[in-house]
Design a protein around this motif. Structure first.
Motif, PDB file in Angstrom:
ATOM      1  N   ALA A  63       0.835  -1.203   0.000  1.00  9.94           N
ATOM      2  CA  ALA A  63       0.000   0.000   0.000  1.00  9.94           C
ATOM      3  C   ALA A  63       0.871   1.254   0.000  1.00  9.94           C
ATOM      4  O   ALA A  63       0.583   2.223  -0.720  1.00  9.94           O
ATOM      5  CB  ALA A  63      -0.942  -0.009   1.203  1.00  9.94           C
ATOM      6  N   CYS A  64       1.947   1.242   0.788  1.00  7.37           N
ATOM      7  CA  CYS A  64       2.881   2.377   0.809  1.00  7.37           C
ATOM      8  C   CYS A  64       3.427   2.649  -0.587  1.00  7.37           C
ATOM      9  O   CYS A  64       3.481   3.799  -1.031  1.00  7.37           O
ATOM     10  CB  CYS A  64       4.046   2.102   1.767  1.00  7.37           C
ATOM     11  SG  CYS A  64       3.649   2.192   3.517  1.00  7.37           S
ATOM     12  N   LYS A  65       3.836   1.594  -1.272  1.00  3.44           N
ATOM     13  CA  LYS A  65       4.412   1.741  -2.609  1.00  3.44           C
ATOM     14  C   LYS A  65       3.404   2.370  -3.573  1.00  3.44           C
ATOM     15  O   LYS A  65       3.741   3.281  -4.333  1.00  3.44           O
ATOM     16  CB  LYS A  65       4.882   0.378  -3.130  1.00  3.44           C
ATOM     17  CG  LYS A  65       5.581   0.439  -4.471  1.00  3.44           C
ATOM     18  CD  LYS A  65       6.906   1.172  -4.362  1.00  3.44           C
ATOM     19  CE  LYS A  65       7.682   1.090  -5.659  1.00  3.44           C
ATOM     20  NZ  LYS A  65       9.033   1.652  -5.507  1.00  3.44           N
ATOM     21  N   ALA A  66       2.159   1.895  -3.530  1.00  2.00           N
ATOM     22  CA  ALA A  66       1.123   2.436  -4.415  1.00  2.00           C
ATOM     23  C   ALA A  66       0.894   3.922  -4.140  1.00  2.00           C
ATOM     24  O   ALA A  66       0.769   4.721  -5.078  1.00  2.00           O
ATOM     25  CB  ALA A  66      -0.179   1.661  -4.241  1.00  2.00           C
ATOM     26  N   ILE A  67       0.874   4.301  -2.862  1.00  2.00           N
ATOM     27  CA  ILE A  67       0.642   5.706  -2.513  1.00  2.00           C
ATOM     28  C   ILE A  67       1.860   6.554  -2.894  1.00  2.00           C
ATOM     29  O   ILE A  67       1.708   7.679  -3.379  1.00  2.00           O
ATOM     30  CB  ILE A  67       0.245   5.851  -1.033  1.00  2.00           C
ATOM     31  CG1 ILE A  67      -1.103   5.149  -0.806  1.00  2.00           C
ATOM     32  CG2 ILE A  67       0.165   7.315  -0.627  1.00  2.00           C
ATOM     33  CD1 ILE A  67      -1.500   4.994   0.646  1.00  2.00           C
ATOM     34  N   GLU A  68       3.071   6.019  -2.715  1.00  2.27           N
ATOM     35  CA  GLU A  68       4.274   6.726  -3.179  1.00  2.27           C
ATOM     36  C   GLU A  68       4.180   7.003  -4.672  1.00  2.27           C
ATOM     37  O   GLU A  68       4.492   8.102  -5.138  1.00  2.27           O
ATOM     38  CB  GLU A  68       5.537   5.895  -2.902  1.00  2.27           C
ATOM     39  CG  GLU A  68       5.986   5.878  -1.471  1.00  2.27           C
ATOM     40  CD  GLU A  68       7.133   4.884  -1.239  1.00  2.27           C
ATOM     41  OE1 GLU A  68       7.497   4.125  -2.158  1.00  2.27           O
ATOM     42  OE2 GLU A  68       7.649   4.877  -0.107  1.00  2.27           O
ATOM     43  N   GLN A  69       3.763   5.984  -5.431  1.00  6.80           N
ATOM     44  CA  GLN A  69       3.623   6.139  -6.874  1.00  6.80           C
ATOM     45  C   GLN A  69       2.555   7.173  -7.206  1.00  6.80           C
ATOM     46  O   GLN A  69       2.751   7.999  -8.101  1.00  6.80           O
ATOM     47  CB  GLN A  69       3.268   4.802  -7.514  1.00  6.80           C
ATOM     48  CG  GLN A  69       4.393   3.798  -7.485  1.00  6.80           C
ATOM     49  CD  GLN A  69       3.948   2.475  -8.078  1.00  6.80           C
ATOM     50  OE1 GLN A  69       2.992   1.870  -7.614  1.00  6.80           O
ATOM     51  NE2 GLN A  69       4.637   2.041  -9.107  1.00  6.80           N
ATOM     52  N   ALA A  70       1.429   7.127  -6.502  1.00  6.19           N
ATOM     53  CA  ALA A  70       0.357   8.095  -6.741  1.00  6.19           C
ATOM     54  C   ALA A  70       0.873   9.510  -6.494  1.00  6.19           C
ATOM     55  O   ALA A  70       0.612  10.421  -7.295  1.00  6.19           O
ATOM     56  CB  ALA A  70      -0.841   7.788  -5.843  1.00  6.19           C
ATOM     57  N   ARG A  71       1.629   9.700  -5.414  1.00  8.73           N
ATOM     58  CA  ARG A  71       2.196  11.018  -5.104  1.00  8.73           C
ATOM     59  C   ARG A  71       3.118  11.486  -6.234  1.00  8.73           C
ATOM     60  O   ARG A  71       3.071  12.639  -6.635  1.00  8.73           O
ATOM     61  CB  ARG A  71       2.972  10.982  -3.792  1.00  8.73           C
ATOM     62  CG  ARG A  71       2.113  10.764  -2.561  1.00  8.73           C
ATOM     63  CD  ARG A  71       2.948  10.770  -1.293  1.00  8.73           C
ATOM     64  NE  ARG A  71       3.265  12.133  -0.911  1.00  8.73           N
ATOM     65  CZ  ARG A  71       2.450  12.920  -0.204  1.00  8.73           C
ATOM     66  NH1 ARG A  71       1.282  12.469   0.196  1.00  8.73           N
ATOM     67  NH2 ARG A  71       2.797  14.140   0.100  1.00  8.73           N
ATOM     68  N   SER A  72       3.941  10.565  -6.743  1.00  5.24           N
ATOM     69  CA  SER A  72       4.890  10.948  -7.801  1.00  5.24           C
ATOM     70  C   SER A  72       4.178  11.313  -9.108  1.00  5.24           C
ATOM     71  O   SER A  72       4.734  12.015  -9.940  1.00  5.24           O
ATOM     72  CB  SER A  72       5.910   9.832  -8.045  1.00  5.24           C
ATOM     73  OG  SER A  72       5.303   8.753  -8.732  1.00  5.24           O
TER      74      SER A  72
END
Length: 162
Positions: A63-72
């Motif tokens: 989930a962290c990775k997906a949100i990091e990607q969304a932020r980027s």
């Protein structure tokens, strides 16, 4: 990214996440994370979990990775599908009590996945995340794809000690 679009639900982007861990709780455990944005999407992720190898950590870190990607990608609204009720309850309900209690459980023990939940909480700042539970291994295409990516990630070498 020409030719690759994100799946939308209203004005929100949709993503599926999954974590897995073979030999969970044992010495030779291998955990991986999977993030699935769509068929052959360049943002899809299959990575080995770094650090402590557990299923719960893999679910949270996916989930962290997906949100990091969304932020980027400057995505402001995200619909995140996961089969982990532990992750959903942890970030939407329990975290408030844990933070107020100095990251202690009712039993007085420390919250084991504190650093993972703190990371997830911080990443969510400024992004509207709608958490949707989806049953695992029930034939839902996005979840099956995220699960496959997580299992692929678990087979990769652990680079955290290099």
């Amino acid at each position: 990214m020409p030719g690759h679009s994100f799946t939308h639900m209203g004005d929100a982007m949709c993503v599926y996440t999954d974590g897995c861990c073979s030999q969970n709780g044992r010495l030779k455990s291998r955990a991986g994370i999977g993030v699935y944005w769509g068929p052959n999407h360049p943002q899809n992720v299959a990575e080995r979990l770094q650090g402590r190898q557990t299923n719960q950590r893999a679910e949270i870190q996916a989930a962290c990775k997906a949100i990091e990607q969304a932020r980027s990608q400057n995505i402001a609204k995200l619909v995140l599908y996961t089969d982990s009720m532990f992750t959903i309850n942890g970030i939407t309900k329990w975290i408030h009590t844990w933070r107020n209690n100095g990251w202690k459980l009712k039993s007085g023990k420390d919250v084991i996945n504190r650093t993972d939940f703190e990371k997830l909480y911080k990443l969510m700042d400024g992004i509207d995340v709608k958490w949707i539970h989806i049953p695992g291994h029930a034939g839902f295409g996005g979840n099956e794809a995220a699960d496959k990516l997580a299992r692929e990630g678990a087979r990769k070498p652990d680079t955290s000690s290099l």
